[in-house]
Write a protein that holds these residues in place. Structure first.
Motif, short mmCIF file in Angstrom:
data_model
loop_
_atom_site.label_atom_id
_atom_site.label_comp_id
_atom_site.label_asym_id
_atom_site.label_seq_id
_atom_site.Cartn_x
_atom_site.Cartn_y
_atom_site.Cartn_z
N PHE A 271 0.86 -1.18 0.00
CA PHE A 271 0.00 0.00 0.00
C PHE A 271 0.90 1.23 0.00
O PHE A 271 2.07 1.15 0.41
CB PHE A 271 -0.93 0.00 1.22
N PRO A 272 0.41 2.39 -0.46
CA PRO A 272 1.23 3.60 -0.50
C PRO A 272 1.49 4.15 0.90
O PRO A 272 0.64 4.85 1.46
CB PRO A 272 0.41 4.56 -1.36
N LYS A 273 2.62 3.84 1.47
CA LYS A 273 2.89 4.14 2.88
C LYS A 273 2.91 5.64 3.18
O LYS A 273 2.67 6.04 4.32
CB LYS A 273 4.21 3.49 3.31
N THR A 274 3.20 6.47 2.19
CA THR A 274 3.21 7.91 2.44
C THR A 274 1.81 8.48 2.61
O THR A 274 1.65 9.60 3.11
CB THR A 274 3.91 8.65 1.28
N GLU A 275 0.79 7.72 2.20
CA GLU A 275 -0.59 8.22 2.25
C GLU A 275 -1.37 7.77 3.48
O GLU A 275 -2.51 8.19 3.68
CB GLU A 275 -1.34 7.80 0.98
N TYR A 276 -0.78 6.90 4.30
CA TYR A 276 -1.49 6.35 5.45
C TYR A 276 -0.59 6.33 6.68
O TYR A 276 0.64 6.34 6.56
CB TYR A 276 -1.97 4.92 5.17
N SER A 277 -1.19 6.26 7.84
CA SER A 277 -0.46 5.95 9.06
C SER A 277 -0.55 4.44 9.26
O SER A 277 -1.57 3.82 8.93
CB SER A 277 -1.08 6.67 10.26
N PHE A 278 0.51 3.86 9.81
CA PHE A 278 0.51 2.40 9.92
C PHE A 278 1.51 1.94 10.97
O PHE A 278 2.42 2.67 11.37
CB PHE A 278 0.85 1.76 8.57
N LEU A 279 1.31 0.70 11.41
CA LEU A 279 2.26 0.02 12.28
C LEU A 279 2.47 -1.39 11.75
O LEU A 279 1.50 -2.04 11.31
CB LEU A 279 1.71 -0.08 13.71
N PRO A 280 3.71 -1.89 11.75
CA PRO A 280 3.91 -3.32 11.43
C PRO A 280 3.15 -4.15 12.45
O PRO A 280 3.21 -3.88 13.66
CB PRO A 280 5.42 -3.50 11.55
N TYR A 281 2.44 -5.14 11.98
CA TYR A 281 1.57 -5.93 12.85
C TYR A 281 2.13 -7.32 13.12
O TYR A 281 2.09 -7.82 14.24
CB TYR A 281 0.18 -6.01 12.21
N ALA A 282 2.66 -7.95 12.09
CA ALA A 282 3.25 -9.29 12.23
C ALA A 282 4.13 -9.55 11.02
O ALA A 282 3.99 -8.90 9.99
CB ALA A 282 2.16 -10.35 12.34
N ARG A 283 5.05 -10.48 11.16
CA ARG A 283 5.89 -10.90 10.03
C ARG A 283 5.66 -12.39 9.81
O ARG A 283 5.82 -13.19 10.73
CB ARG A 283 7.36 -10.61 10.31
N GLU A 284 5.27 -12.74 8.59
CA GLU A 284 4.89 -14.12 8.29
C GLU A 284 5.69 -14.67 7.11
O GLU A 284 6.14 -13.92 6.24
CB GLU A 284 3.40 -14.19 7.96
N GLU A 285 5.84 -15.99 7.10
CA GLU A 285 6.53 -16.66 6.00
C GLU A 285 5.67 -16.65 4.74
O GLU A 285 4.45 -16.86 4.82
CB GLU A 285 6.87 -18.11 6.37
N TYR A 286 6.31 -16.45 3.62
CA TYR A 286 5.64 -16.48 2.31
C TYR A 286 6.28 -17.61 1.51
O TYR A 286 7.50 -17.62 1.33
CB TYR A 286 5.83 -15.14 1.60
N ILE A 287 5.47 -18.57 1.06
CA ILE A 287 6.04 -19.80 0.49
C ILE A 287 5.32 -20.22 -0.79
O ILE A 287 4.22 -19.75 -1.10
CB ILE A 287 5.97 -20.96 1.51
#
Length: 290
Positions: free
Chosen positions: A149-165
């Motif tokens: 998502f366009p990070k400059t246009e929203y406020s956000f926090l990292p929520y979790a880090r998951e494996e992509y397989i």
């Protein structure tokens, strides 16, 4: 918090049509034009222009819209919160992408509701593009996203880090033993619909290798993760997704992980809300509780 002229501006933005805006506001079209002219004079900037017969926002108009839309949304939420305070009830209206909503969030929501019995929740589960549109329109408070998502246009926090397989059925008949993304091109790729975060990650990985989804021998697009997994289990193709979405199938040996060296190994989930919202502190608190 907004005066009648800024509300007129937002209504014009809603329809990109002066006549329809006038109809909704129950005022005349000349009155709409006067309100917009006042704002343009006050801010010393042109807000709209015509592309042929189509009304469009100028760059200044785009900036003005983003700021006013956030103020309008906060005003709406503030009114709702004030009513809720009198009843000691809080209502949260939010969205989650399908992997998060269907496979990751259940236990966390169970704990959150047990710890917050006065909170009422409304959750929609959709793809990243759909939820960003809902967030932009002020129809949800926040979103839990797995895609870009366009990070400059929203406020956000990292929520979790998951494996992509990458996964396939245990006896899937690969044309050749795959090590790289390029080795998979002779296979049928079963993939989520356009707008899905899961798909966007694969597309970005392929783009990094100067490849695309249309380079695969066959492409099958499925909007439902459960159906997608069934097709892969039935040996109809391969797919890439978050490991959390196939934990059960991997444990039961219905699917197996295919190790691809140049496929991104992890990706973050994000807790996202409107930029500069006056409720940012509340959303940060909720993010830590989820």
């Amino acid at each position: 918090m907004l005066d009648f002229r800024t509300r007129t501006f937002l209504t014009v933005c809603k329809y990109m049509n002066y006549t329809k805006a006038a109809e909704e506001l129950c005022i005349t079209q000349p009155a709409v034009s006067q309100h917009i002219k006042f704002l343009e004079t006050d801010y010393k900037a042109k807000l709209f222009y015509y592309e042929g017969k189509k009304l469009a926002l100028t760059p200044a108009g785009e900036l003005f819209y983003k700021k006013l839309a956030t103020i309008a949304y906060d005003d709406q939420i503030l009114r709702k919160r004030m009513l809720e305070d009198s009843k000691s009830v809080m209502h949260l209206n939010f969205g989650a992408t399908r992997t998060i909503g269907e496979f990751y969030l259940t236990d966390k929501l169970t704990q959150f509701l047990a710890e917050n019995p006065s909170v009422q929740l409304s959750m929609i589960v959709e793809n990243t593009a759909y939820l960003l549109d809902k967030l932009q329109k002020g129809e949800i408070d926040f979103a839990l996203l797995e895609g870009y998502f366009p990070k400059t246009e929203y406020s956000f926090l990292p929520y979790a880090r998951e494996e992509y397989i990458c996964v396939a059925a245990p006896n899937y008949p690969f044309k050749q033993t795959p090590h790289l993304l390029e080795d998979l091109l002779t296979e049928t790729l079963i993939i989520r619909e356009a707008g899905s975060g899961t798909r966007a990650i694969l597309e970005k990985n392929l783009e990094n290798q100067n490849l695309g989804v249309n380079d695969f021998k066959q492409l099958v697009e499925i909007g439902n993760i459960h159906v997608l997994k069934k097709l892969v289990i039935n040996n109809l193709g391969i797919t890439t997704l978050y490991k959390t979405a196939v934990t059960e199938e991997l444990t039961n040996s219905q699917l197996c992980q295919v190790n691809i060296e140049d496929l991104q190994k992890t990706h973050d989930f994000y807790f996202v809300w409107r930029k500069n919202s006056v409720f940012s502190d509340l959303y940060k608190q909720i993010a830590q509780s989820f």
